[in-house]
Design a protein around this motif. Structure first.
Motif, mmCIF file in Angstrom:
data_model
loop_
_atom_site.group_PDB
_atom_site.id
_atom_site.type_symbol
_atom_site.label_atom_id
_atom_site.label_comp_id
_atom_site.label_asym_id
_atom_site.label_seq_id
_atom_site.Cartn_x
_atom_site.Cartn_y
_atom_site.Cartn_z
ATOM 1 N N LEU A 194 0.873 -1.158 0.000
ATOM 2 C CA LEU A 194 0.000 0.000 0.000
ATOM 3 C C LEU A 194 0.918 1.218 0.000
ATOM 4 O O LEU A 194 2.044 1.151 0.482
ATOM 5 N N TRP A 195 0.460 2.344 -0.510
ATOM 6 C CA TRP A 195 1.349 3.504 -0.545
ATOM 7 C C TRP A 195 0.579 4.814 -0.438
ATOM 8 O O TRP A 195 -0.610 4.882 -0.740
ATOM 9 N N VAL A 196 1.310 5.823 0.012
ATOM 10 C CA VAL A 196 0.776 7.184 0.125
ATOM 11 C C VAL A 196 1.795 8.125 -0.498
ATOM 12 O O VAL A 196 2.995 8.032 -0.208
ATOM 13 N N ALA A 197 1.350 9.001 -1.358
ATOM 14 C CA ALA A 197 2.227 10.000 -1.975
ATOM 15 C C ALA A 197 1.580 11.360 -1.826
ATOM 16 O O ALA A 197 0.388 11.526 -2.064
ATOM 17 N N GLY A 198 2.382 12.343 -1.425
ATOM 18 C CA GLY A 198 1.876 13.698 -1.279
ATOM 19 C C GLY A 198 2.799 14.665 -1.957
ATOM 20 O O GLY A 198 4.022 14.500 -1.947
ATOM 21 N N SER A 199 2.243 15.673 -2.605
ATOM 22 C CA SER A 199 3.041 16.688 -3.290
ATOM 23 C C SER A 199 2.906 18.003 -2.555
ATOM 24 O O SER A 199 1.943 18.738 -2.722
ATOM 25 N N GLY A 200 3.891 18.308 -1.698
ATOM 26 C CA GLY A 200 3.829 19.541 -0.933
ATOM 27 C C GLY A 200 3.905 20.776 -1.791
ATOM 28 O O GLY A 200 3.331 21.812 -1.495
ATOM 29 N N SER A 201 4.640 20.668 -2.925
ATOM 30 C CA SER A 201 4.792 21.823 -3.804
ATOM 31 C C SER A 201 3.621 21.995 -4.753
ATOM 32 O O SER A 201 3.457 23.041 -5.366
ATOM 33 N N GLY A 202 2.830 20.924 -4.893
ATOM 34 C CA GLY A 202 1.744 20.985 -5.859
ATOM 35 C C GLY A 202 2.196 20.792 -7.288
ATOM 36 O O GLY A 202 1.411 20.905 -8.209
ATOM 37 N N GLY A 203 3.495 20.516 -7.503
ATOM 38 C CA GLY A 203 4.022 20.344 -8.847
ATOM 39 C C GLY A 203 3.711 18.962 -9.392
ATOM 40 O O GLY A 203 3.332 18.063 -8.668
ATOM 41 N N PRO A 204 3.904 18.795 -10.708
ATOM 42 C CA PRO A 204 3.634 17.495 -11.316
ATOM 43 C C PRO A 204 4.647 16.454 -10.876
ATOM 44 O O PRO A 204 5.787 16.772 -10.550
ATOM 45 N N SER A 205 4.247 15.203 -10.874
ATOM 46 C CA SER A 205 5.109 14.107 -10.474
ATOM 47 C C SER A 205 5.337 13.195 -11.676
ATOM 48 O O SER A 205 4.395 12.826 -12.366
ATOM 49 N N ARG A 206 6.599 12.847 -11.903
ATOM 50 C CA ARG A 206 6.949 11.967 -13.011
ATOM 51 C C ARG A 206 6.894 10.526 -12.522
ATOM 52 O O ARG A 206 7.605 10.151 -11.595
ATOM 53 N N ILE A 207 6.076 9.701 -13.131
ATOM 54 C CA ILE A 207 5.894 8.313 -12.742
ATOM 55 C C ILE A 207 6.573 7.430 -13.784
ATOM 56 O O ILE A 207 6.319 7.560 -14.980
ATOM 57 N N LEU A 208 7.421 6.521 -13.323
ATOM 58 C CA LEU A 208 8.165 5.654 -14.227
ATOM 59 C C LEU A 208 7.541 4.269 -14.291
ATOM 60 O O LEU A 208 6.905 3.815 -13.334
ATOM 61 N N PRO A 209 7.720 3.557 -15.395
ATOM 62 C CA PRO A 209 7.219 2.175 -15.475
ATOM 63 C C PRO A 209 7.867 1.315 -14.395
ATOM 64 O O PRO A 209 9.059 1.457 -14.106
ATOM 65 N N ASP A 210 7.066 0.418 -13.782
ATOM 66 C CA ASP A 210 7.631 -0.435 -12.721
ATOM 67 C C ASP A 210 7.165 -1.888 -12.799
ATOM 68 O O ASP A 210 7.476 -2.682 -11.915
ATOM 69 N N GLY A 211 6.412 -2.247 -13.833
ATOM 70 C CA GLY A 211 5.970 -3.625 -13.980
ATOM 71 C C GLY A 211 4.710 -3.966 -13.211
ATOM 72 O O GLY A 211 4.313 -5.136 -13.172
ATOM 73 N N CYS A 212 4.079 -2.979 -12.608
ATOM 74 C CA CYS A 212 2.897 -3.224 -11.764
ATOM 75 C C CYS A 212 1.697 -2.430 -12.261
ATOM 76 O O CYS A 212 1.820 -1.523 -13.077
ATOM 77 N N ALA A 213 0.541 -2.782 -11.724
ATOM 78 C CA ALA A 213 -0.689 -2.010 -11.872
ATOM 79 C C ALA A 213 -1.181 -1.656 -10.473
ATOM 80 O O ALA A 213 -0.932 -2.394 -9.518
ATOM 81 N N ASP A 214 -1.852 -0.503 -10.349
ATOM 82 C CA ASP A 214 -2.299 -0.006 -9.049
ATOM 83 C C ASP A 214 -3.752 0.444 -9.119
ATOM 84 O O ASP A 214 -4.220 0.887 -10.173
ATOM 85 N N VAL A 215 -4.427 0.352 -7.987
ATOM 86 C CA VAL A 215 -5.686 1.075 -7.796
ATOM 87 C C VAL A 215 -5.332 2.332 -7.022
ATOM 88 O O VAL A 215 -4.719 2.259 -5.951
ATOM 89 N N VAL A 216 -5.674 3.505 -7.571
ATOM 90 C CA VAL A 216 -5.184 4.783 -7.042
ATOM 91 C C VAL A 216 -6.327 5.759 -6.807
ATOM 92 O O VAL A 216 -7.173 5.971 -7.689
ATOM 93 N N TRP A 217 -6.328 6.362 -5.615
ATOM 94 C CA TRP A 217 -7.193 7.508 -5.349
ATOM 95 C C TRP A 217 -6.380 8.754 -5.645
ATOM 96 O O TRP A 217 -5.350 9.003 -5.038
ATOM 97 N N THR A 218 -6.825 9.556 -6.628
ATOM 98 C CA THR A 218 -6.050 10.710 -7.086
ATOM 99 C C THR A 218 -6.385 12.002 -6.352
ATOM 100 O O THR A 218 -5.817 13.052 -6.659
ATOM 101 N N GLY A 219 -7.315 11.934 -5.419
ATOM 102 C CA GLY A 219 -7.792 13.145 -4.769
ATOM 103 C C GLY A 219 -9.145 13.579 -5.293
ATOM 104 O O GLY A 219 -9.834 14.398 -4.678
ATOM 105 N N ARG A 220 -9.531 13.008 -6.439
ATOM 106 C CA ARG A 220 -10.858 13.335 -6.982
ATOM 107 C C ARG A 220 -11.541 12.137 -7.624
ATOM 108 O O ARG A 220 -12.761 12.144 -7.840
ATOM 109 N N LYS A 221 -10.774 11.092 -7.971
ATOM 110 C CA LYS A 221 -11.388 9.899 -8.552
ATOM 111 C C LYS A 221 -10.530 8.679 -8.251
ATOM 112 O O LYS A 221 -9.350 8.790 -7.886
#
Length: 263
Positions: A19-46
């Motif tokens: 399970l994981w939690v990610a937060g962006s204190g700066s509000g800037g975009p985050s670069r996501i790299l391929p990792d061989g997995c699939a996730d169910v993600v709550w984006t803050g709105r969906k």
């Protein structure tokens, strides 16, 4: 961006890497790299299913809102979601489109009062879903483990399947073929080695340790998979993601690795 992983509860561990939690204190975009997995993600709105990716992308959602997620083990997402992963490759559809029975889950996650509470709601829903799920394909998982070892080769896999049969099963359970997975796992191996300080951070040494043919091979692969140069990627302190237990297990059995560089 802050990022932390939590171990999967025992009831989820057969299919879930973390399970994981990610937060962006700066509000800037985050670069996501391929990792061989699939996730169910709550984006803050969906609530979305982040399908298996073959290239880097910028995270979507509410910029200042924490993201929380359930990450499936490499090769286990197809069984967990009961959905062919190749149809989700490089896509992030809403979970309710794939699993109508979870149509109200987004509202329940949104109503939770903290990221940890949101993650708990999400994990409980996944536990109910996985109670009726079949196990991950053992042949695919065995191949995934072999490909996670440095200097492995698809052609050296001995699984009593033709390459065509193996690719078909990979498409359903991983989202793409074993050769693409080998490239992505090698990228994540590089990030783990760089974070550990292996080879003193020298690119040539990291390339060899990660399983690239040479530094030029590393540079070509990183430009293709991440869109940036090796120095640009590693100087940014990118955090490795994916199925950490897979990489740990592969490292522990690396004495049995098969083949030679450049899968």
């Amino acid at each position: 961006m802050s990022y932390r992983e939590l171990p999967a509860p025992p009831a989820l561990a057969g299919h879930v890497a973390c399970l994981w939690v990610a937060g962006s204190g700066s509000g800037g975009p985050s670069r996501i790299l391929p990792d061989g997995c699939a996730d169910v993600v709550w984006t803050g709105r969906k609530l979305v299913v982040a399908g298996p990716s073959t290239r880097a992308f910028t995270a979507a959602g509410t910029p200042s809102a924490p993201h929380v997620g359930v990450r499936f083990r490499t090769g286990a997402a197809g069984a967990a979601l009961r959905y062919p992963m190749h149809e989700l490759r490089d896509r992030s559809p809403q979970l309710s489109e794939l699993v109508p029975g979870l149509s109200t889950l987004a509202e329940r996650v949104a109503d939770a009062q903290s990221p940890d509470a949101q993650l708990a709601v999400l994990a409980q829903a996944m536990q109910r879903r996985l109670a009726a799920a079949g196990p991950a394909d053992p042949v695919v998982r065995s191949a995934v483990l072999a490909l996670a070892r440095p200097r492995s080769r698809v052609s050296a896999l001995d699984l009593a399947l033709s390459e065509r049969q193996l690719r078909r099963r990979f498409q359903d359970e991983v989202g793409y073929g074993p050769r693409m997975l080998a490239r992505i796992l090698r990228l994540q191996r590089l990030l783990r080695l760089a974070r550990s300080g292996a080879a003193g951070g020298a690119l040539a040494g990291l390339a060899t340790a990660a399983g690239y043919a040479d530094q030029a091979h590393l540079s070509r692969e990183l430009r293709t998979l991440t869109g940036v140069t090796p120095s640009g990627l590693l100087s940014g302190g990118v955090t490795p993601t994916g199925d950490a237990a897979l990489h740990d297990q592969a490292r522990g059995s690396s004495g049995h690795a098969v083949g030679s560089p450049a899968a």
